[in-house]
Scaffold this active site. Sequence first.
Site, PDB file in Angstrom:
ATOM      1  N   LYS A   1       0.977  -1.190  -0.011  1.00  0.00           N
ATOM      2  CA  LYS A   1      -0.132  -0.028   0.047  1.00  0.00           C
ATOM      3  C   LYS A   1       0.854   1.138  -0.073  1.00  0.00           C
ATOM      4  CE  LYS A   1      -3.674  -2.372   2.246  1.00  0.00           C
ATOM      5  NZ  LYS A   1      -4.388  -2.668   3.528  1.00  0.00           N
TER       6      LYS A   1
ATOM      7  N   GLN B   1      -4.420  -1.675   9.982  1.00  0.00           N
ATOM      8  CA  GLN B   1      -4.366  -2.918   9.093  1.00  0.00           C
ATOM      9  C   GLN B   1      -4.736  -4.143  10.100  1.00  0.00           C
ATOM     10  OE1 GLN B   1      -3.448  -3.670   6.020  1.00  0.00           O
ATOM     11  NE2 GLN B   1      -3.981  -5.936   6.186  1.00  0.00           N
TER      12      GLN B   1
ATOM     13  N   ASP C   1     -10.718   2.941   4.075  1.00  0.00           N
ATOM     14  CA  ASP C   1     -11.206   1.342   4.111  1.00  0.00           C
ATOM     15  C   ASP C   1     -12.353   1.112   3.864  1.00  0.00           C
ATOM     16  OD1 ASP C   1      -9.017  -0.391   3.995  1.00  0.00           O
ATOM     17  OD2 ASP C   1      -8.473  -0.487   6.054  1.00  0.00           O
TER      18      ASP C   1
END
Length: 293
Positions: free
Chosen positions: A52, A96, A119
């Site tokens: 990412k 994460q 997200d």
Amino acid sequence: MNLLDGKYVSEKIKQEIAEEAAKVLATRGRKPHLVAVLVGHDGGSETYVASKMRNCEAVGFKSSLVRYEDDVTEEELLIKVAELNADEDIDGIIVQLPLPKHIDPEKVTEKIDHRKDVDGFHPINLGRMQRNLPSFIPATPYGITLMLKEYNIETSGKHCVVVGRSNIVGSPISILMARNTYPGNCTVTVCHSRTPDIKKFTLDADILIVAIGKKNFITADMVKDGVVVIDVGMNRETSTLTKSGYKLYGDVDFEGVSQKASWITPVPGGVGLMTIIGLLKNTLASANKEVYS
Ligand code: NAP
């Protein structure tokens, strides 16, 4: 069989994102900025976060990584998220997953300001997505919709079978495929671990989306001719044949199923690359205040 080529589509969209990022820099004097919070040293998480960060830099975003050891407390993490929420230089925040057992992922997800939740996991974004209102759409489902669009895959009136109902993939993609949009307007069936005789449903699928985390679970005898197959699975196995030391397998037996499919995503080279695109597009949209002004 035609390939839904994540490498081709993601590179093409990345170029568009890079052009847009340059405009943000020119007009606002700063780059779109994504911050990732990583707890512990899980191999998969390390790889995903590094990818990412790398992709952010590649399209001209700023990326920052906040790291904690496994023993960070939930409170410390929530305080850090609040700090990131308040920082005007930051457009997107991701924490994460998975987190260590002593930290409640729901609490952390809800702590992230929904206007920076690139997200798309915050209940506000999920609710707005279901209502077809502007929202950040979870990266993997978002990437899948971009892939379907790129190849003009017809979805209206089709039977879409989703195998898996996770919060990050199965559940949101089932909502998106049922919405009155393109891609969408499907009749959607969601299968999960309590579904008896999954084959009965998969055999009727015009579009089959599989996200369960079981190597080669869907075999050729479970699909009909002409099916469009989206394989989300990323099952890692150690291997001496690759430089990285592992090999990725999908949830779909590509060799057999591709003989019957009209379109199919490979693993690797399919949905995984599109997930990054979903995240980059959400971060750009946040920097441009396109979702929440
Ligand atoms: P998850 O949270 O573990 O959920 C798995 C889902 O599959 C659950 O809904 C589970 O049912 C269902 N399931 C498990 N075994 C099943 C079986 N034998 N038959 C039917 N359903 C079954 O998984 P996830 O996070 O969605 O990830 C799924 C896979 O996609 C993994 O391989 C993951 O690595 C991969 N993934 C890839 C990307 C990407 O970018 N390509 C992104 C995210 C995830 P229950 O709800 O009943 O338990």
